[in-house]
Design a protein around this motif. Structure first.
Motif, short mmCIF file in Angstrom:
data_model
loop_
_atom_site.label_atom_id
_atom_site.label_comp_id
_atom_site.label_asym_id
_atom_site.label_seq_id
_atom_site.Cartn_x
_atom_site.Cartn_y
_atom_site.Cartn_z
N MET A 276 0.96 -1.22 0.00
CA MET A 276 -0.04 -0.14 -0.09
C MET A 276 0.86 1.27 0.05
O MET A 276 1.96 1.25 0.76
CB MET A 276 -0.65 0.21 1.40
N GLU A 277 0.43 2.25 -0.86
CA GLU A 277 1.26 3.51 -0.79
C GLU A 277 0.58 4.35 -0.01
O GLU A 277 -0.53 4.84 -0.09
CB GLU A 277 1.32 4.09 -2.17
N ILE A 278 1.43 4.99 1.01
CA ILE A 278 0.85 5.84 2.14
C ILE A 278 1.47 7.46 2.09
O ILE A 278 2.88 7.21 2.29
CB ILE A 278 0.69 5.25 3.61
N ILE A 279 0.85 8.14 1.84
CA ILE A 279 1.51 9.65 2.17
C ILE A 279 1.33 10.18 3.52
O ILE A 279 0.01 10.53 3.64
CB ILE A 279 1.14 10.55 0.90
N HIS A 280 2.18 10.51 4.26
CA HIS A 280 1.83 11.02 5.57
C HIS A 280 2.11 12.51 5.23
O HIS A 280 3.31 12.97 4.70
CB HIS A 280 2.86 10.60 6.71
N LEU A 281 1.39 13.50 5.87
CA LEU A 281 1.39 14.80 5.69
C LEU A 281 1.61 15.51 7.24
O LEU A 281 0.53 15.20 7.94
CB LEU A 281 0.49 15.73 5.02
N SER A 282 2.62 15.89 7.61
CA SER A 282 2.94 16.55 8.91
C SER A 282 3.56 17.88 8.73
O SER A 282 4.68 17.86 8.22
CB SER A 282 3.53 15.31 9.65
N ALA A 283 3.45 18.74 9.95
CA ALA A 283 4.17 19.93 10.20
C ALA A 283 5.76 19.37 10.85
O ALA A 283 6.76 20.20 10.52
CB ALA A 283 3.76 20.77 11.26
N GLU A 284 5.54 18.29 11.37
CA GLU A 284 6.86 17.70 12.01
C GLU A 284 7.32 16.34 11.67
O GLU A 284 6.34 15.71 11.38
CB GLU A 284 6.83 17.65 13.71
N CYS A 285 8.64 15.94 11.69
CA CYS A 285 9.15 14.71 11.51
C CYS A 285 10.53 14.63 11.80
O CYS A 285 11.39 15.29 11.63
CB CYS A 285 9.09 14.37 9.96
N TYR A 286 10.78 13.64 13.13
CA TYR A 286 11.95 13.73 13.79
C TYR A 286 12.89 12.82 12.72
O TYR A 286 12.41 11.85 12.19
CB TYR A 286 11.89 12.98 14.97
N PRO A 287 14.22 13.17 12.48
CA PRO A 287 14.73 14.15 13.04
C PRO A 287 14.83 15.44 12.19
O PRO A 287 15.89 16.42 12.51
CB PRO A 287 16.24 13.53 13.04
N VAL A 288 14.10 15.71 11.27
CA VAL A 288 14.16 16.98 10.54
C VAL A 288 13.69 17.92 11.16
O VAL A 288 14.45 19.03 11.20
CB VAL A 288 13.19 16.56 9.17
N ALA A 289 12.45 17.85 12.07
CA ALA A 289 11.96 19.03 12.90
C ALA A 289 11.07 18.33 13.94
O ALA A 289 10.19 17.54 13.44
CB ALA A 289 11.13 20.00 11.88
N LYS A 290 11.37 18.62 15.20
CA LYS A 290 10.83 18.10 16.20
C LYS A 290 10.31 19.24 17.29
O LYS A 290 11.27 20.06 17.81
CB LYS A 290 11.29 16.93 16.84
N VAL A 291 9.18 19.30 17.64
CA VAL A 291 8.69 20.26 18.66
C VAL A 291 8.21 19.39 20.01
O VAL A 291 8.46 19.73 21.05
CB VAL A 291 7.61 21.19 18.30
N GLY A 292 7.51 18.34 19.44
CA GLY A 292 7.02 17.45 20.59
C GLY A 292 6.82 16.00 19.80
O GLY A 292 7.50 15.66 19.06
N GLY A 293 5.94 15.11 20.43
CA GLY A 293 5.60 13.89 20.05
C GLY A 293 5.28 13.50 18.53
O GLY A 293 5.56 12.74 18.29
N LEU A 294 4.63 14.70 17.98
CA LEU A 294 4.03 14.55 16.58
C LEU A 294 5.42 14.08 16.05
O LEU A 294 5.25 13.38 14.92
CB LEU A 294 3.48 15.81 16.25
N GLY A 295 6.43 14.90 16.06
CA GLY A 295 7.66 14.57 15.37
C GLY A 295 8.06 13.33 15.47
O GLY A 295 8.42 12.69 14.29
N ASP A 296 8.00 12.77 16.74
CA ASP A 296 8.67 11.49 16.66
C ASP A 296 7.69 10.35 16.23
O ASP A 296 8.08 9.33 15.50
CB ASP A 296 8.49 11.08 18.50
#
Ligand code: ADP
Ligand code: GLC
Length: 468
Positions: free
Chosen positions: A1-21
């Motif tokens: 399955m091809e899944i595209i995640h869209l998010s403001a954060e993604c560790y280790p590119v950018a993390k403010v809190g758990g969303l990034g992790d």
């Protein structure tokens, strides 16, 4: 399955809190399970962007109201995160050092529109577009009702709520930023006279998830005005507990730790870390060490810390250490810094964000305190368990779903009902009692390290939702 995640954060590119992790780990585990997961996020101006190689995958132009914006899709060259990572660069809008800023409405709208514009150019269609939090919440609506993105109409959308308190509200005066939409569809954007991206996603996505079962129930009772909507859409709403990236968060291999340990040598391993941290922060190594790690905001109960710690130290006559790592509201930072003068040798704090120090604290601590008023999932308690650190948590959201009180059959943590100073102080007494029942304390420590909170189970739950 091809899944595209869209998010403001993604560790280790950018993390403010758990969303990034979460967004840094879930796609990796999905790829390991045989799916083709990708992340598309804004190209923030972070260290990771400068330290890695990128190729221009696509360039195009979009309109944000009457502004024509040029965007570039940058692709990370080496697949180093275990999934394909794409960053949307819109000069002046996405490339800021701060992930969140004062003009987020425009910035995240431009990012969402550019992402959809790009997806429409693909030769094929992905199976699922998985949006995380309000910064990406207009995507399910736009995929259904914006004329320009008709091609994406049949692609499944999943919307995951990591924090229901922030819904992305904007006034109708900003509606002109949106692309042309089908007549009569405006009602799906409106909630109480404002454009509410989160409410539109709850209505338009094929499935809505949040990051624990209890938080999903809480949203149906209290969700800043959206509770009725969650009840109405209950059939497509699911709780999927987050996992943790056990390839990063493992005290046997953690690259941030100066010493490694596992269940076999947990006592000696943690002692070494505790000794060093106590030296660094001038704390008493003979006392149990209770840490708090997190954003210093009311949601996390951080405003209670300074007074509660002061009282707990007084009542226990300094037989316990507290160490706080965090940043956030000025008044909380100031209170926590001021307390240092009055509690030398048993209390300290580090105001700021420090990834390496956080890992060392999970390893060094005996207990981690989480007096959250709201906690959709909470990753800290799961990291703590893996590092043999006993969680002291308020019974709410994901904390309630992952921690069982040691007074119950099979229990291992400390739970309390109210986010109050009193409950924090009482829990400190209970922590001391447990700490000095050394056999029980050591047995619990070794046991909690073996708990399985890995992403394998959660990613399987997402798969069922994508297919459902
Ligand atoms: P939230 O996303 O609401 O902040 P979570 O428990 O889901 O809460 O995740 C918090 C993440 O951010 C954890 O990885 C935690 O270790 C990390 N973190 C929070 N504050 C700091 C800080 N000051 N320094 C380093 N890491 C931090
Ligand atoms: C949010 C929540 C937190 C959760 C994280 C990841 O920031 O506050 O509880 O663990 O998202 O889902």
């Amino acid at each position: 399955m091809e899944i595209i995640h869209l998010s403001a954060e993604c560790y280790p590119v950018a993390k403010v809190g758990g969303l990034g992790d979460v967004v840094g780990a879930l796609p990796k585990y999905q790829c390991q399970a045989g799916h083709y997961a990708k992340v598309v996020m804004p190209a923030h101006n972070t260290k990771f962007m400068h330290q890695n190689e990128w190729v221009n995958d696509y360039e195009g132009d979009i309109w944000l109201g009457s502004y024509k914006l040029h965007y570039v899709i940058l692709k990370e060259k080496t697949h180093k995160l275990g999934f394909d990572l794409y960053c949307v660069l819109i000069d002046g809008l996405t490339n800021r050092e701060k992930v969140y800023d004062t003009d987020d409405t425009e910035r995240f709208l431009a990012y969402q529109i550019a992402t959809l514009d790009w997806l429409c150019q693909w030769q094929h269609l992905p199976d699922v577009v998985h949006c995380h939090d309000h910064h990406t919440a207009l995507v399910p609506f736009m995929m259904q009702y914006a004329h320009a993105y008709r091609r994406l109409r049949r692609v499944k959308t999943v919307f995951t709520i990591h924090n229901g308190l922030y819904q992305g509200w904007m006034g109708w005066d900003k509606a002109h930023y949106l692309p042309a939409i089908a007549r009569g569809s405006e009602g799906l954007l409106d909630w109480g006279g404002m454009i509410n991206p989160m409410s539109s996603a709850v209505r338009c996505a094929d499935a809505v998830t949040t990051v624990s079962w209890s938080y999903m129930h809480e949203l149906m009772e209290k969700a800043v005005g959206l509770e009725g909507l969650f009840r109405q859409e209950a059939r497509k709403c699911h709780g999927v507990l987050n996992g943790i990236d056990t390839q990063i968060w493992d005290p046997a291999v953690d690259t941030y730790l100066p010493h490694h340990y596992s269940t076999e040598d947990v006592q000696a391993g943690k002692e070494k870390h505790k000794k060093e941290i106590c030296e660094m922060f001038d704390l008493n190594p003979k006392n149990p060490l209770i840490v708090f790690i997190g954003r210093l905001v009311a949601e996390k109960g951080a405003d209670l810390l300074a007074h509660a710690i002061g009282r707990a130290l007084h009542e226990t006559q300094g037989r316990v250490n507290f160490l706080v790592l965090g940043s956030g509201a000025d008044f909380i930072e100031n209170e926590l810094s001021a307390l240092k003068m009055f509690a030398k040798g048993v209390y300290n704090c580090f105001i700021g964000y420090n990834e390496a120090l956080s890992h060392r604290l999970y390893a060094a601590a005996d207990f981690i305190l989480m007096p959250s008023r709201v906690e959709p999932c909470g990753l800290n308690q799961m990291y703590a368990l893996r590092y043999g650190t006993i969680p002291m948590v308020r019974s709410t959201g994901g904390l309630q779903d992952t921690v069982k009180d040691f007074g119950e059959q099979g229990g291992f943590g400390i739970r309390f009902n109210q986010a109050t100073e009193d409950d924090i102080v009482i829990s400190t007494h209970r922590a001391l009692q447990l700490y000095y029942s050394q056999d029980l304390f050591q047995a619990i420590r070794a046991r909690i390290m073996t708990f399985d909170h890995s992403w394998e189970t959660s990613q399987e739950n997402y798969r069922r939702i994508y297919e459902g």
